[in-house]
Design a protein around this motif. Structure first.
Motif, mmCIF file in Angstrom:
data_model
loop_
_atom_site.group_PDB
_atom_site.id
_atom_site.type_symbol
_atom_site.label_atom_id
_atom_site.label_comp_id
_atom_site.label_asym_id
_atom_site.label_seq_id
_atom_site.Cartn_x
_atom_site.Cartn_y
_atom_site.Cartn_z
ATOM 1 N N SER A 89 0.840 -1.204 0.000
ATOM 2 C CA SER A 89 0.000 0.000 0.000
ATOM 3 C C SER A 89 0.868 1.245 0.000
ATOM 4 C CB SER A 89 -0.918 0.008 1.233
ATOM 5 O OG SER A 89 -1.855 -1.034 1.183
ATOM 6 N N ALA A 97 -0.937 5.609 3.161
ATOM 7 C CA ALA A 97 -1.684 4.354 3.020
ATOM 8 C C ALA A 97 -0.998 3.219 3.772
ATOM 9 C CB ALA A 97 -1.833 3.996 1.543
ATOM 10 N N SER A 380 -7.441 -2.333 0.547
ATOM 11 C CA SER A 380 -6.085 -1.822 0.313
ATOM 12 C C SER A 380 -5.282 -2.775 -0.572
ATOM 13 C CB SER A 380 -5.361 -1.610 1.644
ATOM 14 O OG SER A 380 -4.952 -2.834 2.227
#
Length: 478
Positions: A89, A97, A380
Protein backbone atom coordinates in the motif's frame (compact mmCIF):
# COMPACT_ATOMS: atom_id res chain seq x y z
CA UNK A 1 20.56 -9.31 -0.85
CA UNK A 2 20.52 -9.73 2.91
CA UNK A 3 17.54 -10.93 4.86
CA UNK A 4 16.87 -7.44 6.16
CA UNK A 5 17.04 -5.94 2.69
CA UNK A 6 14.66 -8.53 1.37
CA UNK A 7 12.26 -8.39 4.28
CA UNK A 8 12.22 -4.70 5.04
CA UNK A 9 12.66 -3.06 1.71
CA UNK A 10 16.31 -2.16 1.71
CA UNK A 11 17.01 -0.80 5.18
CA UNK A 12 20.01 -2.23 6.92
CA UNK A 13 20.44 -3.01 10.58
CA UNK A 14 23.07 -4.88 12.53
CA UNK A 15 20.76 -7.88 12.89
CA UNK A 16 18.19 -9.48 10.66
CA UNK A 17 14.85 -11.16 11.04
CA UNK A 18 15.10 -14.90 11.37
CA UNK A 19 14.50 -17.33 8.53
CA UNK A 20 13.91 -20.47 10.57
CA UNK A 21 10.33 -21.16 9.49
CA UNK A 22 10.50 -24.51 7.73
CA UNK A 23 8.52 -25.48 4.62
CA UNK A 24 6.22 -27.70 6.74
CA UNK A 25 5.54 -24.71 9.02
CA UNK A 26 4.57 -22.50 6.09
CA UNK A 27 2.49 -25.27 4.55
CA UNK A 28 0.51 -25.90 7.72
CA UNK A 29 0.14 -22.20 8.51
CA UNK A 30 -1.33 -21.70 5.04
CA UNK A 31 -3.59 -24.77 5.21
CA UNK A 32 -5.06 -23.99 8.64
CA UNK A 33 -4.85 -20.21 8.42
CA UNK A 34 -8.52 -20.05 7.46
CA UNK A 35 -9.66 -22.19 10.41
CA UNK A 36 -10.34 -19.86 13.30
CA UNK A 37 -12.29 -20.39 16.49
CA UNK A 38 -15.12 -18.42 14.87
CA UNK A 39 -15.80 -21.31 12.51
CA UNK A 40 -16.55 -23.65 15.40
CA UNK A 41 -18.48 -21.35 17.72
CA UNK A 42 -19.55 -18.36 15.62
CA UNK A 43 -21.06 -20.02 12.56
CA UNK A 44 -24.39 -20.45 14.37
CA UNK A 45 -24.96 -16.68 14.13
CA UNK A 46 -24.63 -16.73 10.36
CA UNK A 47 -26.78 -19.86 10.07
CA UNK A 48 -29.48 -18.22 12.17
CA UNK A 49 -29.61 -15.28 9.76
CA UNK A 50 -29.70 -17.14 6.43
CA UNK A 51 -30.77 -20.67 7.30
CA UNK A 52 -29.42 -23.39 4.99
CA UNK A 53 -28.68 -20.68 2.39
CA UNK A 54 -25.72 -19.73 4.59
CA UNK A 55 -23.79 -22.06 2.28
CA UNK A 56 -24.12 -19.37 -0.39
CA UNK A 57 -22.97 -16.72 2.11
CA UNK A 58 -19.81 -18.70 2.85
CA UNK A 59 -19.26 -19.30 -0.86
CA UNK A 60 -19.50 -15.56 -1.62
CA UNK A 61 -17.20 -14.58 1.24
CA UNK A 62 -14.81 -17.40 0.32
CA UNK A 63 -14.70 -16.28 -3.31
CA UNK A 64 -13.74 -12.78 -2.20
CA UNK A 65 -10.94 -14.18 -0.04
CA UNK A 66 -9.66 -16.34 -2.91
CA UNK A 67 -9.46 -13.30 -5.20
CA UNK A 68 -7.86 -11.10 -2.55
CA UNK A 69 -5.27 -13.79 -1.81
CA UNK A 70 -4.56 -14.07 -5.53
CA UNK A 71 -3.87 -10.34 -5.70
CA UNK A 72 -1.77 -10.40 -2.55
CA UNK A 73 0.09 -13.44 -3.85
CA UNK A 74 1.08 -11.58 -7.02
CA UNK A 75 2.63 -8.74 -5.02
CA UNK A 76 4.14 -11.00 -2.36
CA UNK A 77 5.87 -13.37 -4.78
CA UNK A 78 7.26 -10.37 -6.66
CA UNK A 79 8.71 -9.01 -3.42
CA UNK A 80 8.24 -11.03 -0.18
CA UNK A 81 8.11 -8.71 2.82
CA UNK A 82 7.26 -9.11 6.48
CA UNK A 83 5.14 -5.94 6.19
CA UNK A 84 3.17 -7.56 3.35
CA UNK A 85 0.15 -5.53 2.19
CA UNK A 86 1.11 -2.55 4.39
CA UNK A 87 4.35 -2.20 2.42
CA UNK A 88 2.55 -2.70 -0.91
CA UNK A 89 0.00 0.00 0.00
CA UNK A 90 2.91 2.31 0.82
CA UNK A 91 4.52 1.67 -2.54
CA UNK A 92 1.32 1.94 -4.54
CA UNK A 93 -0.48 4.82 -2.84
CA UNK A 94 2.00 6.61 -0.63
CA UNK A 95 3.22 6.72 2.92
CA UNK A 96 -0.18 7.59 4.37
CA UNK A 97 -1.68 4.35 3.02
CA UNK A 98 1.04 2.04 4.32
CA UNK A 99 0.98 3.79 7.68
CA UNK A 100 -2.81 3.55 7.96
CA UNK A 101 -3.14 -0.07 6.87
CA UNK A 102 -0.23 -1.17 9.06
CA UNK A 103 -1.53 0.45 12.24
CA UNK A 104 -5.15 -0.64 11.64
CA UNK A 105 -4.00 -4.21 11.10
CA UNK A 106 -1.80 -4.11 14.21
CA UNK A 107 -4.73 -2.76 16.27
CA UNK A 108 -6.97 -5.54 14.97
CA UNK A 109 -4.61 -8.29 16.12
CA UNK A 110 -3.87 -6.62 19.46
CA UNK A 111 -7.61 -6.70 20.16
CA UNK A 112 -7.75 -10.36 19.11
CA UNK A 113 -5.41 -11.19 22.02
CA UNK A 114 -7.92 -10.41 24.81
CA UNK A 115 -10.78 -12.09 22.97
CA UNK A 116 -8.86 -15.33 22.44
CA UNK A 117 -7.16 -15.25 25.86
CA UNK A 118 -10.54 -14.87 27.54
CA UNK A 119 -12.03 -17.67 25.44
CA UNK A 120 -9.12 -19.97 26.35
CA UNK A 121 -9.46 -19.05 30.03
CA UNK A 122 -13.17 -19.89 30.02
CA UNK A 123 -12.47 -23.36 28.61
CA UNK A 124 -9.60 -24.06 31.04
CA UNK A 125 -11.71 -22.86 33.94
CA UNK A 126 -14.56 -25.17 32.88
CA UNK A 127 -12.33 -28.19 32.31
CA UNK A 128 -9.90 -27.78 35.22
CA UNK A 129 -11.25 -25.04 37.48
CA UNK A 130 -9.58 -21.93 38.82
CA UNK A 131 -9.87 -18.20 38.20
CA UNK A 132 -10.28 -17.19 34.57
CA UNK A 133 -7.85 -14.26 34.77
CA UNK A 134 -5.07 -16.61 35.96
CA UNK A 135 -5.60 -18.87 32.95
CA UNK A 136 -5.73 -15.86 30.61
CA UNK A 137 -2.43 -14.61 32.02
CA UNK A 138 -0.82 -18.07 31.85
CA UNK A 139 -1.80 -18.71 28.23
CA UNK A 140 -0.71 -15.24 27.11
CA UNK A 141 2.65 -15.44 28.90
CA UNK A 142 3.36 -18.95 27.57
CA UNK A 143 2.76 -18.01 23.95
CA UNK A 144 4.64 -14.75 24.39
CA UNK A 145 7.65 -16.69 25.70
CA UNK A 146 7.60 -19.08 22.74
CA UNK A 147 7.34 -16.16 20.31
CA UNK A 148 10.31 -14.45 21.97
CA UNK A 149 12.67 -17.43 21.72
CA UNK A 150 12.63 -17.76 17.94
CA UNK A 151 10.33 -17.58 14.93
CA UNK A 152 10.86 -21.32 14.61
CA UNK A 153 9.08 -21.75 17.95
CA UNK A 154 6.07 -19.85 16.64
CA UNK A 155 6.13 -22.06 13.56
CA UNK A 156 6.40 -25.26 15.60
CA UNK A 157 3.52 -24.37 17.91
CA UNK A 158 1.41 -23.25 14.97
CA UNK A 159 2.24 -26.44 13.07
CA UNK A 160 0.77 -28.64 15.81
CA UNK A 161 -2.15 -26.33 16.53
CA UNK A 162 -2.94 -26.28 12.82
CA UNK A 163 -2.59 -30.04 12.49
CA UNK A 164 -5.13 -30.61 15.26
CA UNK A 165 -7.57 -28.16 13.62
CA UNK A 166 -7.21 -29.78 10.22
CA UNK A 167 -7.64 -33.30 11.58
CA UNK A 168 -10.69 -32.16 13.60
CA UNK A 169 -12.40 -30.58 10.59
CA UNK A 170 -11.69 -33.53 8.29
CA UNK A 171 -12.91 -35.97 10.96
CA UNK A 172 -16.07 -33.90 11.46
CA UNK A 173 -16.81 -33.88 7.72
CA UNK A 174 -16.13 -37.62 7.42
CA UNK A 175 -18.42 -38.42 10.36
CA UNK A 176 -21.03 -36.09 8.92
CA UNK A 177 -20.97 -37.72 5.50
CA UNK A 178 -21.36 -41.17 7.10
CA UNK A 179 -24.33 -39.83 9.09
CA UNK A 180 -25.88 -38.22 6.00
CA UNK A 181 -25.69 -41.58 4.23
CA UNK A 182 -27.45 -43.18 7.22
CA UNK A 183 -24.51 -45.46 8.01
CA UNK A 184 -23.72 -44.20 11.50
CA UNK A 185 -25.10 -46.62 14.11
CA UNK A 186 -27.40 -45.05 16.69
CA UNK A 187 -27.50 -41.68 14.94
CA UNK A 188 -30.62 -39.58 15.49
CA UNK A 189 -30.22 -37.79 12.17
CA UNK A 190 -29.43 -38.65 8.55
CA UNK A 191 -30.01 -37.43 5.02
CA UNK A 192 -30.03 -33.83 3.79
CA UNK A 193 -33.70 -32.96 4.32
CA UNK A 194 -32.83 -30.14 6.71
CA UNK A 195 -31.49 -28.19 3.73
CA UNK A 196 -35.13 -27.31 3.00
CA UNK A 197 -36.81 -28.10 6.32
CA UNK A 198 -38.51 -26.77 8.37
CA UNK A 199 -39.30 -23.74 6.19
CA UNK A 200 -37.25 -23.84 3.00
CA UNK A 201 -33.71 -23.23 1.81
CA UNK A 202 -34.23 -19.46 2.10
CA UNK A 203 -36.33 -19.12 5.26
CA UNK A 204 -35.50 -15.42 5.72
CA UNK A 205 -35.34 -14.36 2.07
CA UNK A 206 -32.49 -13.71 -0.31
CA UNK A 207 -31.34 -10.53 1.48
CA UNK A 208 -30.45 -12.70 4.48
CA UNK A 209 -27.66 -14.22 2.39
CA UNK A 210 -25.90 -10.85 2.34
CA UNK A 211 -26.52 -10.27 6.06
CA UNK A 212 -24.99 -13.66 6.84
CA UNK A 213 -22.08 -12.96 4.49
CA UNK A 214 -21.22 -9.86 6.53
CA UNK A 215 -20.91 -12.15 9.56
CA UNK A 216 -18.95 -14.90 7.83
CA UNK A 217 -16.47 -12.60 6.09
CA UNK A 218 -14.55 -11.80 9.26
CA UNK A 219 -14.05 -15.45 10.13
CA UNK A 220 -11.64 -15.66 7.17
CA UNK A 221 -9.28 -13.05 8.65
CA UNK A 222 -5.89 -14.70 9.09
CA UNK A 223 -5.64 -16.24 5.64
CA UNK A 224 -3.19 -13.50 4.70
CA UNK A 225 -0.77 -14.28 7.58
CA UNK A 226 1.14 -16.75 5.43
CA UNK A 227 2.45 -13.87 3.25
CA UNK A 228 3.87 -12.27 6.40
CA UNK A 229 5.29 -15.50 7.82
CA UNK A 230 6.79 -16.65 4.51
CA UNK A 231 9.17 -13.69 4.57
CA UNK A 232 10.90 -15.43 7.51
CA UNK A 233 11.43 -18.69 5.62
CA UNK A 234 14.31 -19.73 3.35
CA UNK A 235 12.11 -19.75 0.22
CA UNK A 236 9.28 -17.17 0.57
CA UNK A 237 8.21 -17.30 -3.07
CA UNK A 238 7.62 -21.05 -3.00
CA UNK A 239 5.68 -20.91 0.27
CA UNK A 240 3.44 -18.07 -0.86
CA UNK A 241 2.79 -19.69 -4.24
CA UNK A 242 1.67 -22.93 -2.63
CA UNK A 243 -0.55 -21.09 -0.16
CA UNK A 244 -2.27 -18.98 -2.80
CA UNK A 245 -2.79 -21.88 -5.18
CA UNK A 246 -4.33 -24.03 -2.45
CA UNK A 247 -6.69 -21.44 -0.93
CA UNK A 248 -9.63 -22.54 -3.13
CA UNK A 249 -9.71 -26.13 -1.89
CA UNK A 250 -8.97 -25.06 1.67
CA UNK A 251 -12.03 -22.82 1.80
CA UNK A 252 -14.15 -25.32 -0.12
CA UNK A 253 -13.40 -28.18 2.27
CA UNK A 254 -12.98 -26.52 5.65
CA UNK A 255 -15.74 -23.94 5.43
CA UNK A 256 -18.28 -24.84 2.77
CA UNK A 257 -17.89 -28.59 3.31
CA UNK A 258 -18.26 -28.48 7.09
CA UNK A 259 -21.09 -25.93 7.03
CA UNK A 260 -22.94 -28.13 4.53
CA UNK A 261 -22.74 -31.00 7.03
CA UNK A 262 -24.08 -28.76 9.82
CA UNK A 263 -27.14 -27.42 7.96
CA UNK A 264 -27.88 -30.80 6.34
CA UNK A 265 -28.03 -32.73 9.61
CA UNK A 266 -29.58 -30.28 12.10
CA UNK A 267 -32.44 -27.78 11.56
CA UNK A 268 -31.00 -24.28 11.31
CA UNK A 269 -33.29 -23.01 14.08
CA UNK A 270 -32.12 -25.63 16.58
CA UNK A 271 -28.43 -24.69 16.68
CA UNK A 272 -26.87 -22.97 19.67
CA UNK A 273 -23.50 -21.16 19.73
CA UNK A 274 -21.66 -24.46 19.34
CA UNK A 275 -23.17 -25.63 16.06
CA UNK A 276 -20.53 -28.32 15.50
CA UNK A 277 -21.08 -29.70 18.99
CA UNK A 278 -24.85 -29.79 18.36
CA UNK A 279 -24.30 -31.86 15.22
CA UNK A 280 -21.97 -34.31 16.97
CA UNK A 281 -24.50 -34.76 19.78
CA UNK A 282 -27.30 -35.35 17.25
CA UNK A 283 -25.19 -37.99 15.51
CA UNK A 284 -24.53 -39.66 18.85
CA UNK A 285 -20.82 -39.06 19.34
CA UNK A 286 -19.96 -39.61 23.04
CA UNK A 287 -18.28 -36.79 24.98
CA UNK A 288 -19.05 -34.33 22.17
CA UNK A 289 -18.84 -31.33 24.50
CA UNK A 290 -15.39 -32.31 25.78
CA UNK A 291 -14.12 -33.06 22.27
CA UNK A 292 -15.24 -29.66 21.00
CA UNK A 293 -13.78 -27.93 24.05
CA UNK A 294 -10.35 -29.33 23.14
CA UNK A 295 -10.76 -28.43 19.46
CA UNK A 296 -11.95 -24.91 20.21
CA UNK A 297 -9.17 -24.46 22.77
CA UNK A 298 -6.65 -25.45 20.10
CA UNK A 299 -8.19 -23.02 17.61
CA UNK A 300 -8.15 -20.26 20.23
CA UNK A 301 -4.52 -20.93 21.16
CA UNK A 302 -3.60 -20.96 17.47
CA UNK A 303 -5.32 -17.63 16.91
CA UNK A 304 -3.67 -16.08 19.98
CA UNK A 305 -0.28 -17.41 18.87
CA UNK A 306 -0.77 -15.92 15.41
CA UNK A 307 -2.09 -12.65 16.85
CA UNK A 308 1.12 -12.12 18.85
CA UNK A 309 3.29 -13.07 15.88
CA UNK A 310 1.41 -11.02 13.29
CA UNK A 311 1.04 -7.90 15.44
CA UNK A 312 4.74 -7.93 16.30
CA UNK A 313 5.85 -8.32 12.67
CA UNK A 314 3.58 -5.55 11.46
CA UNK A 315 4.84 -3.27 14.24
CA UNK A 316 8.43 -4.16 13.31
CA UNK A 317 7.73 -3.34 9.66
CA UNK A 318 6.24 0.03 10.67
CA UNK A 319 9.39 0.72 12.67
CA UNK A 320 11.57 -0.13 9.66
CA UNK A 321 9.65 2.48 7.67
CA UNK A 322 10.04 5.11 10.42
CA UNK A 323 6.32 4.99 11.17
CA UNK A 324 6.68 3.57 14.69
CA UNK A 325 9.25 4.21 17.46
CA UNK A 326 12.73 3.03 16.51
CA UNK A 327 12.86 0.75 19.55
CA UNK A 328 10.43 -1.73 17.93
CA UNK A 329 13.18 -2.67 15.45
CA UNK A 330 15.38 -4.21 18.16
CA UNK A 331 16.08 -7.88 17.47
CA UNK A 332 17.36 -10.78 19.54
CA UNK A 333 20.29 -12.87 18.36
CA UNK A 334 17.72 -15.25 16.82
CA UNK A 335 16.18 -12.46 14.76
CA UNK A 336 13.03 -11.95 16.87
CA UNK A 337 11.74 -8.36 17.20
CA UNK A 338 11.44 -8.66 20.97
CA UNK A 339 10.31 -5.11 21.68
CA UNK A 340 7.51 -5.47 19.12
CA UNK A 341 6.45 -8.79 20.65
CA UNK A 342 6.40 -7.38 24.19
CA UNK A 343 4.65 -4.16 23.17
CA UNK A 344 1.91 -6.10 21.40
CA UNK A 345 1.57 -8.52 24.32
CA UNK A 346 1.42 -5.80 26.98
CA UNK A 347 -1.23 -3.78 25.18
CA UNK A 348 -3.10 -6.96 24.35
CA UNK A 349 -3.08 -8.08 27.96
CA UNK A 350 -4.19 -4.66 29.17
CA UNK A 351 -7.18 -5.26 26.93
CA UNK A 352 -7.60 -8.68 28.59
CA UNK A 353 -7.86 -6.87 31.93
CA UNK A 354 -10.28 -4.43 30.32
CA UNK A 355 -12.41 -7.34 29.21
CA UNK A 356 -12.92 -8.28 32.87
CA UNK A 357 -13.01 -4.79 34.41
CA UNK A 358 -14.89 -2.69 31.86
CA UNK A 359 -18.62 -3.13 31.38
CA UNK A 360 -19.40 -5.45 28.47
CA UNK A 361 -20.84 -2.60 26.42
CA UNK A 362 -17.69 -0.47 26.72
CA UNK A 363 -15.40 -3.35 25.77
CA UNK A 364 -17.77 -4.18 22.91
CA UNK A 365 -17.34 -0.67 21.53
CA UNK A 366 -13.56 -1.09 21.79
CA UNK A 367 -13.75 -4.27 19.74
CA UNK A 368 -16.04 -2.60 17.23
CA UNK A 369 -13.30 -0.08 16.37
CA UNK A 370 -11.63 -2.89 14.43
CA UNK A 371 -14.80 -4.64 13.23
CA UNK A 372 -14.40 -3.67 9.57
CA UNK A 373 -10.59 -3.81 9.42
CA UNK A 374 -10.70 -7.04 7.39
CA UNK A 375 -12.57 -5.26 4.61
CA UNK A 376 -10.31 -2.20 4.83
CA UNK A 377 -7.29 -4.49 4.45
CA UNK A 378 -8.88 -6.34 1.53
CA UNK A 379 -9.66 -3.02 -0.15
CA UNK A 380 -6.09 -1.82 0.31
CA UNK A 381 -4.77 -5.05 -1.21
CA UNK A 382 -7.03 -4.73 -4.25
CA UNK A 383 -6.23 -1.07 -4.89
CA UNK A 384 -2.49 -1.66 -4.37
CA UNK A 385 -2.50 -4.59 -6.78
CA UNK A 386 -4.34 -2.51 -9.36
CA UNK A 387 -1.54 0.08 -9.23
CA UNK A 388 1.47 -2.23 -8.84
CA UNK A 389 0.02 -4.80 -11.24
CA UNK A 390 -0.02 -2.23 -14.03
CA UNK A 391 3.55 -1.25 -13.18
CA UNK A 392 4.75 -4.88 -13.24
CA UNK A 393 3.02 -5.60 -16.55
CA UNK A 394 4.46 -2.45 -18.09
CA UNK A 395 7.96 -3.81 -17.25
CA UNK A 396 7.02 -7.33 -18.36
CA UNK A 397 7.69 -8.57 -14.84
CA UNK A 398 6.21 -12.04 -14.35
CA UNK A 399 5.81 -13.08 -10.68
CA UNK A 400 5.13 -16.69 -9.71
CA UNK A 401 1.47 -15.84 -9.02
CA UNK A 402 -0.59 -13.74 -11.45
CA UNK A 403 -3.99 -12.20 -10.81
CA UNK A 404 -6.70 -13.56 -13.10
CA UNK A 405 -8.32 -11.29 -15.72
CA UNK A 406 -6.34 -8.24 -14.63
CA UNK A 407 -7.39 -5.43 -14.33
CA UNK A 408 -11.09 -6.22 -14.77
CA UNK A 409 -11.47 -8.75 -11.95
CA UNK A 410 -9.44 -6.55 -9.63
CA UNK A 411 -11.78 -3.65 -10.37
CA UNK A 412 -14.81 -5.86 -9.75
CA UNK A 413 -13.42 -6.88 -6.35
CA UNK A 414 -12.92 -3.21 -5.40
CA UNK A 415 -16.53 -2.40 -6.32
CA UNK A 416 -17.78 -5.45 -4.39
CA UNK A 417 -15.86 -4.54 -1.21
CA UNK A 418 -17.12 -0.96 -1.31
CA UNK A 419 -20.68 -2.28 -1.78
CA UNK A 420 -20.28 -4.57 1.24
CA UNK A 421 -19.04 -1.68 3.39
CA UNK A 422 -22.10 0.35 2.36
CA UNK A 423 -24.39 -2.59 3.14
CA UNK A 424 -22.85 -2.84 6.60
CA UNK A 425 -24.02 0.70 7.31
CA UNK A 426 -27.63 -0.38 6.67
CA UNK A 427 -27.39 -3.61 8.70
CA UNK A 428 -28.40 -2.99 12.31
CA UNK A 429 -26.14 -5.78 13.56
CA UNK A 430 -23.11 -4.34 11.75
CA UNK A 431 -23.76 -0.60 12.15
CA UNK A 432 -21.64 -0.14 15.27
CA UNK A 433 -18.74 -2.05 13.68
CA UNK A 434 -18.71 -0.01 10.47
CA UNK A 435 -19.28 3.31 12.26
CA UNK A 436 -16.58 2.89 14.91
CA UNK A 437 -14.17 1.20 12.47
CA UNK A 438 -14.59 4.10 10.06
CA UNK A 439 -13.94 6.62 12.84
CA UNK A 440 -10.75 4.79 13.89
CA UNK A 441 -9.68 4.54 10.24
CA UNK A 442 -10.29 8.24 9.58
CA UNK A 443 -8.21 9.21 12.62
CA UNK A 444 -5.30 6.95 11.59
CA UNK A 445 -5.47 8.05 7.92
CA UNK A 446 -5.43 11.69 9.04
CA UNK A 447 -2.27 11.03 11.06
CA UNK A 448 -0.75 9.24 8.05
CA UNK A 449 -1.54 12.14 5.72
CA UNK A 450 -0.05 14.57 8.24
CA UNK A 451 3.12 12.47 8.48
CA UNK A 452 3.44 12.34 4.70
CA UNK A 453 3.06 16.12 4.40
CA UNK A 454 5.49 16.76 7.25
CA UNK A 455 8.16 14.17 6.47
CA UNK A 456 7.58 13.36 2.83
CA UNK A 457 6.90 10.04 1.14
CA UNK A 458 10.33 8.51 1.68
CA UNK A 459 9.78 6.66 4.96
CA UNK A 460 9.86 3.29 3.25
CA UNK A 461 13.38 3.40 1.86
CA UNK A 462 16.50 4.01 3.90
CA UNK A 463 18.57 6.97 2.65
CA UNK A 464 21.19 4.76 1.01
CA UNK A 465 18.56 2.86 -0.90
CA UNK A 466 16.37 5.79 -1.87
CA UNK A 467 18.00 6.22 -5.26
CA UNK A 468 16.51 3.01 -6.59
CA UNK A 469 12.84 2.16 -6.54
CA UNK A 470 11.90 -1.24 -5.17
CA UNK A 471 10.30 -3.81 -7.47
CA UNK A 472 6.76 -2.85 -8.33
CA UNK A 473 7.12 0.83 -7.44
CA UNK A 474 5.79 3.18 -10.11
CA UNK A 475 8.13 5.90 -11.32
CA UNK A 476 5.98 8.50 -9.59
CA UNK A 477 6.91 7.01 -6.23
CA UNK A 478 10.68 7.27 -6.75
Amino acid sequence: MSTTEKNTGGSSTSATLGTSLKPRHITMISIAGVIGAGLFVGSANAIEKAGPAVIISYALAGTLVVLVMRMLGEMATANPNTGSFSVYSHRALGRWAGFSVGWLYWWFWVLVIPVEATAAAEIFSKLIGGEQWIWALAVTLLLTATNLISVGNYGEFEFWFALIKVVAIIAFIAIGVVAILGLFPGSETSGVSHLWEPDGFLPNGSTAIISAMLVTMFSFMGTEIVTIAAAESPDPEKGITRAVNSVIWRISIFYIGSIFVVVALVPYNQLDDGSYQTVLEAIGIPASAQIMDVVVLTAVASCLNSALYTASRMLYSLGERHEAPAAVKKLTANGVPWVSVLASMVLGFLAVIGNYVLPDKIFGYLLATSGAVALFVYLSIAVSQLVLGKSMRARDQVPAVRMWLFPYLTGLVIVFIVAVLILMAFDSDQRDAITLSTISAVVIVAIGVWMQKRHGDRGYDAPDAAKAAAPGVPESKK
